[in-house]
Design a protein around this motif. Structure first.
Motif, mmCIF file in Angstrom:
data_model
loop_
_atom_site.group_PDB
_atom_site.id
_atom_site.type_symbol
_atom_site.label_atom_id
_atom_site.label_comp_id
_atom_site.label_asym_id
_atom_site.label_seq_id
_atom_site.Cartn_x
_atom_site.Cartn_y
_atom_site.Cartn_z
ATOM 1 N N LYS A 1 -5.863 9.217 0.166
ATOM 2 C CA LYS A 1 -5.951 7.788 0.484
ATOM 3 C C LYS A 1 -6.320 6.979 -0.749
ATOM 4 O O LYS A 1 -7.095 6.026 -0.677
ATOM 5 C CB LYS A 1 -6.955 7.566 1.623
ATOM 6 N N GLY A 2 -5.771 7.403 -1.888
ATOM 7 C CA GLY A 2 -5.994 6.684 -3.135
ATOM 8 C C GLY A 2 -7.306 6.984 -3.829
ATOM 9 O O GLY A 2 -7.597 6.405 -4.878
ATOM 10 N N LYS A 3 -8.099 7.916 -3.261
ATOM 11 C CA LYS A 3 -9.400 8.260 -3.846
ATOM 12 C C LYS A 3 -9.393 9.699 -4.355
ATOM 13 O O LYS A 3 -8.623 10.532 -3.881
ATOM 14 C CB LYS A 3 -10.508 8.095 -2.801
ATOM 15 N N ASN A 4 -10.270 9.968 -5.303
ATOM 16 C CA ASN A 4 -10.412 11.316 -5.837
ATOM 17 C C ASN A 4 -11.154 12.174 -4.821
ATOM 18 O O ASN A 4 -12.372 12.052 -4.661
ATOM 19 C CB ASN A 4 -11.166 11.277 -7.169
ATOM 20 N N GLU B 1 -2.054 13.703 -2.295
ATOM 21 C CA GLU B 1 -1.252 14.141 -3.443
ATOM 22 C C GLU B 1 -2.036 15.170 -4.248
ATOM 23 O O GLU B 1 -3.150 14.905 -4.700
ATOM 24 C CB GLU B 1 -0.878 12.961 -4.330
ATOM 25 N N THR C 1 -5.716 13.679 -4.711
ATOM 26 C CA THR C 1 -5.957 12.293 -4.347
ATOM 27 C C THR C 1 -5.725 12.133 -2.855
ATOM 28 O O THR C 1 -4.676 12.531 -2.338
ATOM 29 C CB THR C 1 -5.015 11.346 -5.116
ATOM 30 N N MET D 1 0.842 -1.205 0.000
ATOM 31 C CA MET D 1 0.000 0.000 0.000
ATOM 32 C C MET D 1 0.870 1.245 0.000
ATOM 33 O O MET D 1 1.885 1.325 0.696
ATOM 34 C CB MET D 1 -0.921 -0.007 1.224
ATOM 35 N N SER D 2 0.515 2.247 -0.776
ATOM 36 C CA SER D 2 1.294 3.473 -0.879
ATOM 37 C C SER D 2 1.316 4.208 0.445
ATOM 38 O O SER D 2 0.336 4.253 1.180
ATOM 39 C CB SER D 2 0.701 4.376 -1.966
#
Length: 233
Positions: A67-70, A7, A65, A1-2
């Protein structure tokens, strides 16, 4: 997981048809504390409003972004439920709403969103009293209306209490040091430092070195005219 929590890529945003964020790039990883400093009117608080989804702020291009979401596809409520928290520079007064009730509803709304059982009154009050005592918040203050008649220090301690209870993943502190005397600053700073973990992150917006003497940032950004012009330790 990143390990990247937030970002921002080439972000442009406006309010009332005036561009206020002008090509911002920023990466914040888990466990990091970032500070943004810069002159008044540079767009620092506007960035916090864009991130939290305040009405009237329009993203014209770029991406965020979380937690990996838009993030830009989420409502303000969804951003909060997903772990984004904004400590406001000027917290809003809410006459008629008692502090303890406000906090219980806030916490249980997030728990419900995450499909967790809601806390009953006894369990909630036990957690509330424990966190409040660490921030020198009296039981009497918990019975007052939200921010009504609060001093500057009380408002900022209350913001910190919200963080302690809600345990967000990403905390934006917009001039949390403004209006604080040295004792209140120490109390609030200790509260924030106790909340730091390897899995969350903080973005501090401030004008003053004194906050950064108490909450040590990993990275400092200089923000001028809607964008970051310099980054360092």
């Amino acid at each position: 997981m990143s390990e990247i929590l937030l970002e921002i890529k080439d972000l442009h945003a406006s309010v009332d048809d005036k561009e206020i964020i002008k090509g911002l790039n920023l990466i914040i990883k888990k466990g990091e504390v970032h500070a943004i400093m810069g002159p008044n009117g540079a767009g620092k608080s506007s960035l916090s409003h864009v991130l939290s989804g305040k009405d009237g702020y329009k993203v014209t291009s770029g991406s965020i972004t979380f937690k990996g979401k838009n993030l830009l596809e989420m409502s303000t409520e969804e951003r909060a439920c997903n772990g984004l928290f904004l400590s406001m520079q000027y917290p809003t007064e809410i006459p008629g709403v008692v502090v303890s009730n406000f906090l219980k509803q806030s916490l249980n709304s997030i728990r419900k969103y995450k499909q967790l059982p809601e806390l009953d009154t006894l369990s909630f009050m036990k957690a509330l009293k424990q966190e409040a005592s660490q921030l020198n918040i009296s039981q009497e203050m918990l019975k007052r209306f939200v921010n009504v008649g609060f001093s500057g220090g009380e408002k900022k301690r209350f913001e910190t209490l919200q963080m302690a209870l809600l345990k967000p993943d990403f905390c934006i502190l917009d001039e949390i040091d403004s209006g604080l005397d040295i004792d209140a600053l120490k109390t609030v700073s200790e509260g924030v430092n106790n909340l730091k973990t390897k899995d969350n992150a903080f973005l501090l917006i401030t004008h003053y070195q004194r906050l950064l003497d108490n909450i040590i940032p990993d990275v400092i950004h200089i923000f001028v005219d809607g964008k970051i012009i310099k980054t360092g330790d």
